[in-house]
Design a protein around this motif. Structure first.
Motif, mmCIF file in Angstrom:
data_model
loop_
_atom_site.group_PDB
_atom_site.id
_atom_site.type_symbol
_atom_site.label_atom_id
_atom_site.label_comp_id
_atom_site.label_asym_id
_atom_site.label_seq_id
_atom_site.Cartn_x
_atom_site.Cartn_y
_atom_site.Cartn_z
ATOM 1 N N VAL A 340 35.734 19.741 53.398
ATOM 2 C CA VAL A 340 35.227 18.861 52.352
ATOM 3 C C VAL A 340 34.373 19.682 51.393
ATOM 4 C CG1 VAL A 340 33.886 16.800 51.853
ATOM 5 C CG2 VAL A 340 35.217 16.937 53.978
ATOM 6 N N PRO A 341 34.703 19.656 50.084
ATOM 7 C CA PRO A 341 33.931 20.452 49.124
ATOM 8 C C PRO A 341 32.445 20.093 49.152
ATOM 9 C CG PRO A 341 35.907 19.569 48.096
ATOM 10 C CD PRO A 341 35.785 18.906 49.435
ATOM 11 N N ILE A 342 31.615 21.101 49.079
ATOM 12 C CA ILE A 342 30.155 21.006 49.040
ATOM 13 C C ILE A 342 29.591 20.579 50.388
ATOM 14 C CG2 ILE A 342 28.138 19.942 47.923
ATOM 15 C CD1 ILE A 342 29.864 19.604 45.410
ATOM 16 N N VAL A 343 30.107 19.481 50.956
ATOM 17 C CA VAL A 343 29.584 18.984 52.227
ATOM 18 C C VAL A 343 29.822 19.994 53.351
ATOM 19 C CG1 VAL A 343 29.782 17.167 53.969
ATOM 20 C CG2 VAL A 343 29.898 16.586 51.535
ATOM 21 N N GLU A 344 31.025 20.580 53.408
ATOM 22 C CA GLU A 344 31.353 21.528 54.467
ATOM 23 C C GLU A 344 31.429 22.979 53.984
ATOM 24 O OE1 GLU A 344 33.815 19.552 57.988
ATOM 25 O OE2 GLU A 344 35.001 19.654 56.147
ATOM 26 N N ARG A 345 31.781 23.174 52.719
ATOM 27 C CA ARG A 345 31.924 24.545 52.224
ATOM 28 C C ARG A 345 31.663 24.591 50.726
ATOM 29 N NH1 ARG A 345 34.145 29.471 53.769
ATOM 30 N NH2 ARG A 345 35.206 30.682 52.137
ATOM 31 N N PHE A 346 30.952 25.613 50.294
ATOM 32 C CA PHE A 346 30.673 25.814 48.872
ATOM 33 C C PHE A 346 31.985 26.167 48.170
ATOM 34 C CE2 PHE A 346 29.150 27.866 45.052
ATOM 35 C CZ PHE A 346 28.007 27.145 44.741
ATOM 36 N N PRO A 347 32.355 25.421 47.108
ATOM 37 C CA PRO A 347 33.652 25.667 46.464
ATOM 38 C C PRO A 347 33.694 26.976 45.682
ATOM 39 C CG PRO A 347 32.427 23.966 45.293
ATOM 40 C CD PRO A 347 31.643 24.268 46.541
ATOM 41 N N PHE A 348 34.880 27.568 45.602
ATOM 42 C CA PHE A 348 35.149 28.795 44.848
ATOM 43 C C PHE A 348 34.241 29.944 45.271
ATOM 44 C CE2 PHE A 348 35.827 25.108 41.977
ATOM 45 C CZ PHE A 348 37.222 25.118 41.997
ATOM 46 N N LEU A 349 33.946 29.979 46.556
ATOM 47 C CA LEU A 349 32.991 30.943 47.098
ATOM 48 C C LEU A 349 33.437 32.383 46.868
ATOM 49 C CD1 LEU A 349 30.363 30.923 48.924
ATOM 50 C CD2 LEU A 349 31.914 31.392 50.807
ATOM 51 N N ASN A 350 34.681 32.679 47.181
ATOM 52 C CA ASN A 350 35.163 34.054 47.037
ATOM 53 C C ASN A 350 35.148 34.512 45.580
ATOM 54 O OD1 ASN A 350 35.618 34.312 49.801
ATOM 55 N ND2 ASN A 350 37.684 33.486 49.643
ATOM 56 N N PHE A 351 35.467 33.598 44.671
ATOM 57 C CA PHE A 351 35.435 33.944 43.252
ATOM 58 C C PHE A 351 34.019 34.289 42.810
ATOM 59 C CE2 PHE A 351 34.465 32.369 38.961
ATOM 60 C CZ PHE A 351 35.244 33.245 38.202
ATOM 61 N N PHE A 352 33.071 33.412 43.141
ATOM 62 C CA PHE A 352 31.684 33.669 42.726
ATOM 63 C C PHE A 352 31.153 34.962 43.335
ATOM 64 C CE2 PHE A 352 31.527 28.932 42.063
ATOM 65 C CZ PHE A 352 31.340 29.000 40.686
ATOM 66 N N ASN A 353 31.531 35.220 44.565
ATOM 67 C CA ASN A 353 31.077 36.457 45.209
ATOM 68 C C ASN A 353 31.666 37.690 44.517
ATOM 69 O OD1 ASN A 353 29.833 37.925 47.582
ATOM 70 N ND2 ASN A 353 31.970 38.477 47.879
ATOM 71 N N SER A 354 32.936 37.581 44.086
ATOM 72 C CA SER A 354 33.593 38.732 43.458
ATOM 73 C C SER A 354 33.019 39.056 42.083
ATOM 74 C CB SER A 354 35.099 38.475 43.349
ATOM 75 O OG SER A 354 35.366 37.401 42.462
ATOM 76 N N VAL A 355 32.552 38.031 41.345
ATOM 77 C CA VAL A 355 32.001 38.286 40.006
ATOM 78 C C VAL A 355 30.506 38.607 40.047
ATOM 79 C CG1 VAL A 355 33.749 36.838 38.902
ATOM 80 C CG2 VAL A 355 31.559 35.823 39.554
ATOM 81 N N ASP A 356 29.882 38.366 41.187
ATOM 82 C CA ASP A 356 28.450 38.678 41.333
ATOM 83 C C ASP A 356 28.306 40.160 41.704
ATOM 84 O OD1 ASP A 356 25.729 38.674 41.688
ATOM 85 O OD2 ASP A 356 25.748 37.498 43.543
ATOM 86 N N ARG A 357 28.526 41.033 40.720
ATOM 87 C CA ARG A 357 28.555 42.468 40.961
ATOM 88 C C ARG A 357 27.215 43.033 41.419
ATOM 89 N NH1 ARG A 357 33.714 43.949 41.766
ATOM 90 N NH2 ARG A 357 35.078 43.209 40.084
ATOM 91 N N PHE A 358 26.136 42.348 41.074
ATOM 92 C CA PHE A 358 24.813 42.874 41.407
ATOM 93 C C PHE A 358 24.237 42.254 42.681
ATOM 94 C CE2 PHE A 358 25.322 43.215 36.787
ATOM 95 C CZ PHE A 358 25.122 44.582 36.621
ATOM 96 N N GLY A 359 25.004 41.364 43.305
ATOM 97 C CA GLY A 359 24.551 40.768 44.552
ATOM 98 C C GLY A 359 23.286 39.947 44.416
#
Length: 522
Positions: A340-359
């Motif tokens: 379930v989006p948000i309730v069980e897992r943050f949506p588009f997680l892998n995408f946001f992690n990949s563009v967050d180059r500075f961590g």
């Protein structure tokens, strides 16, 4: 203002469409009302002077429909439920914009009606495929308790119902616009055709009876809002579950089924509570499928890109999982694949992690549950079955993957206690009937607070427990070795309709562009 004029008002039509769509879904089961509802929405779309005006009238209608049908989402989380309702309503406007353009074009009325229905089904299908998926209000779901007229979904899947409804409504609307007898007859023919196909589908139903599977279903009625389901400890909860199981298991029992997060904790495979369960299974000479949190630790060489954190120097993730426990064999694990989006897992997680180059953000800490990707099936005395966890069962394409992997009957474990005594648990149980018909397979369903039950391959409910009660029962179901057309070819219909949608809308766009160029030259 006269009564006639009142019903000509856009806001009246908007509200009426929402009310009709709400009443079409369980527990009211008036699916046929979807046809006049969409006729009203089409009228609003076409008579609006601009797209902005169309949105002004139709978006509130979709919001009201979503609110009336899925208000129970806010019983688990007010902010998350409200966000889902408003966001889902906004997405519903998109196919309606395309349909408006079709109906205002020079397309033949039957062709434009066909592409309009294709557009709506394409929207529903695509909405199942991404991280913000919310398939609950797929139009076909409303017909889940009207099994006599939807048997043809063993060929088309639930998408066939949505197409039938919107195609019929589009033809009715076009016939009203043109006052065409031909279109009225076509609309009537389409409306009658699909139920007739269901009659022929029912004639050919063969109930498997050569491979019996004795299941014992447990409904512990644990309190979802209390630690350990309201018991003093996890051990007390396990004791309660084992006592209920012992009350119904027999020497013939092939498998005992407990609901989603029946073991209300995140466990490793070496958990002492699981060892207690194995001891009982050894005495009973049977196996068990149960829901639980699964705490997975990683070695350095197998650590994934994102983990929830570290404990004692080892990275870990937590999964909403199903365990298959044997007396003396390795435990099998299925990790829930539709969260379930948000309730069980943050949506588009892998995408946001990949563009967050500075961590800058700890995306692993925001993750929620880990995402399962394999359609794992469990072996129950020679019969394979998935352990679909709650939300999993509303995704026909995902369920189809388990059947492709050899499932011979379907197991659903869920916890619908988050929603209280609302329409949510009633709808969720009803939707399981669609999966039974699509694959002509028996369904064994264990729900924490209910509704638990048994559904036969024709979609008929054989056993149904009361909600918010403690229950346990045994029943003999059967493995099926025969795949339906839908089980073999999966989501062939929405893919075909998706092609039709892009072809039709692409042609319309090209024709409009050519017309503008021609007008400019003149």
């Amino acid at each position: 203002m006269t009564k006639h004029n009142l019903f000509q008002q856009p806001w009246t039509q908007s509200a009426l469409a929402a009310l009709l769509l709400w009443l079409s879904f369980p527990p009211y089961n008036l699916g046929v009302l979807q046809i006049p509802a969409f006729t009203l929405l089409f009228r609003l779309s076409v008579t609006s002077v601009t797209v902005r005006q169309m949105i002004l009238y139709t978006y509130p209608s979709f919001v009201l429909w979503n609110l009336l049908s899925t208000y129970w989402l806010m019983m688990a989380t007010v902010a998350g439920g409200a966000a889902a309702i408003f966001a889902n309503a906004a997405l519903m406007v998109l196919p309606l914009i395309a349909i408006r353009q079709l109906f205002r074009s020079n397309f033949h009325p039957i062709l434009s009606s066909f592409v309009a229905a294709s557009s709506w089904v394409s929207y529903e299908f695509l909405h199942h495929q991404w991280d913000l998926a919310w398939p609950w209000l797929t139009l076909g779901n409303a017909w889940s308790n009207l099994t006599g007229v939807i048997q043809y979904i063993s060929v088309t899947g639930v998408w066939g119902i949505s197409f039938w409804v919107v195609f019929t409504a589009a033809l009715v609307f076009q016939s009203m616009q043109t006052n065409s007898k031909t279109l009225r007859r076509t609309a009537l023919a389409v409306f009658v055709l699909f139920p007739v196909l269901s009659v022929f589908s029912m004639i050919g139903i063969q109930q498997p009876d050569d491979h019996p599977v004795d299941v014992a279903i447990v409904q512990p009625n644990s309190d979802s809002y209390e630690s350990y389901g309201g018991h003093n400890s996890l051990d007390d909860l396990v004791t309660h579950l084992l006592e209920l199981s012992q009350s119904v298991q027999t020497e013939k029992t092939d498998v005992i089924i407990w609901p989603e997060n029946a073991l209300d904790a995140s466990l490793t495979l070496a958990s002492p509570q699981l060892n207690r369960v194995r001891d009982s299974l050894r005495v009973w000479d049977t196996q068990l499928i149960t829901g639980s949190g699964y705490l997975r630790y990683y070695n350095e060489d197998e650590e994934p890109v994102l983990t929830r954190g570290e404990h004692s120097g080892r990275a870990y993730n937590v999964y909403n999982a199903a365990f298959q426990l044997y007396p003396d064999q390795m435990t099998e694990i299925y990790k829930k694949g539709r969260l379930v989006p948000i309730v069980e897992r943050f949506p588009f997680l892998n995408f946001f992690n990949s563009v967050d180059r500075f961590g800058w953000v700890d995306w692993g800490g925001l993750m929620g549950y880990g995402l399962g990707t394999e359609a794992t099936v469990f072996d129950v005395n020679g019969a394979l079955t998935p352990a679909l966890i709650c939300y999993d069962s509303v995704f026909p394409g995902w369920v189809n993957q388990f059947v492709a992997n050899g499932a011979g009957f379907i197991t659903i474990i869920t916890n619908d206690g988050w929603w209280g005594d609302s329409d949510g648990h009633t709808q969720h149980f009803a939707y399981a009937r669609l999966r039974a018909i699509e694959h002509r397979q028996w369904i064994a369903r264990s729900a924490n607070n209910g509704i638990s039950g048994i559904i036969s391959p024709d979609g008929k409910v054989q056993v149904e427990t009361e909600y918010w009660t403690e229950a346990a029962f045994s029943y003999q179901i059967y493995k099926s070795d025969t795949k339906t057309f839908y089980g073999t070819y999966g989501d062939w219909l929405p893919w075909f309709l998706l092609i039709c949608t892009f072809t039709g809308l692409g042609y319309l766009l090209a024709a409009n562009r050519l017309q503008k160029q021609t007008s400019g030259e003149e």
